[in-house]
Enzyme design. Structure first.
Site, PDB file in Angstrom:
ATOM      1  N   GLU A  11       0.821  -1.218   0.000  1.00  0.00           N
ATOM      2  CA  GLU A  11       0.000   0.000   0.000  1.00  0.00           C
ATOM      3  C   GLU A  11       0.854   1.267   0.000  1.00  0.00           C
ATOM      4  OE1 GLU A  11      -3.329   0.205  -0.345  1.00  0.00           O
ATOM      5  OE2 GLU A  11      -3.279  -1.986  -0.594  1.00  0.00           O
ATOM      6  N   GLU A  52      -5.678   3.450   8.029  1.00  0.00           N
ATOM      7  CA  GLU A  52      -5.219   3.018   6.704  1.00  0.00           C
ATOM      8  C   GLU A  52      -5.156   1.486   6.640  1.00  0.00           C
ATOM      9  OE1 GLU A  52      -4.604   3.153   2.935  1.00  0.00           O
ATOM     10  OE2 GLU A  52      -4.711   5.084   3.977  1.00  0.00           O
ATOM     11  N   ASP A  79     -15.812   2.966  -0.189  1.00  0.00           N
ATOM     12  CA  ASP A  79     -15.917   4.422  -0.061  1.00  0.00           C
ATOM     13  C   ASP A  79     -16.006   4.847   1.403  1.00  0.00           C
ATOM     14  OD1 ASP A  79     -15.809   4.683  -2.802  1.00  0.00           O
ATOM     15  OD2 ASP A  79     -17.967   5.063  -3.052  1.00  0.00           O
TER      16      ASP A  79
END
Length: 109
Positions: A11, A52, A79
């Site tokens: 990531e 995160e 989302d």
């Protein structure tokens, strides 16, 4: 520990948040923060990193369940998880402003 290694390897946003956190810690050292300022600063940094990781977990679960095919509920989940990261990052910015803006103002004037 494997999960932390995986999220850093896969990531880019996690690496970006970590670099921002490290730079903020360096600024804290330069401006000689007090104990309470450190507490708020470190809390903000770690909250962003944890959010995160949670966001990444949600994204991976949605991808696994949908087999990488679009699904409107999957999009909502992704989302909302991304929104949680955004809110946490905004909180961290506000905390940083409360801590650093007076010190920067004092340093300039």
């Amino acid at each position: 520990m494997t999960g932390i290694k995986t999220v850093y390897r896969e990531e880019r946003n996690m690496r970006t948040h970590t670099i921002a956190g490290i730079l903020t810690i360096i600024a804290g050292i330069i401006f000689r923060l007090n104990r309470w300022e450190w507490l708020w600063l470190l809390l903000s940094i770690f909250l962003v990193l944890v959010m995160e990781m949670i966001n990444t977990a949600f994204e991976n679960v949605v991808d696994m369940v949908t087999d990488f095919h679009f699904h409107s509920i999957g999009k909502k989940i992704k989302d909302m998880a991304a929104g949680a990261v955004l809110l946490t990052a905004c909180f961290a910015i506000i905390v940083g402003m409360f801590i650093f803006l007076p010190k920067i103002y004092q340093w300039i004037f």
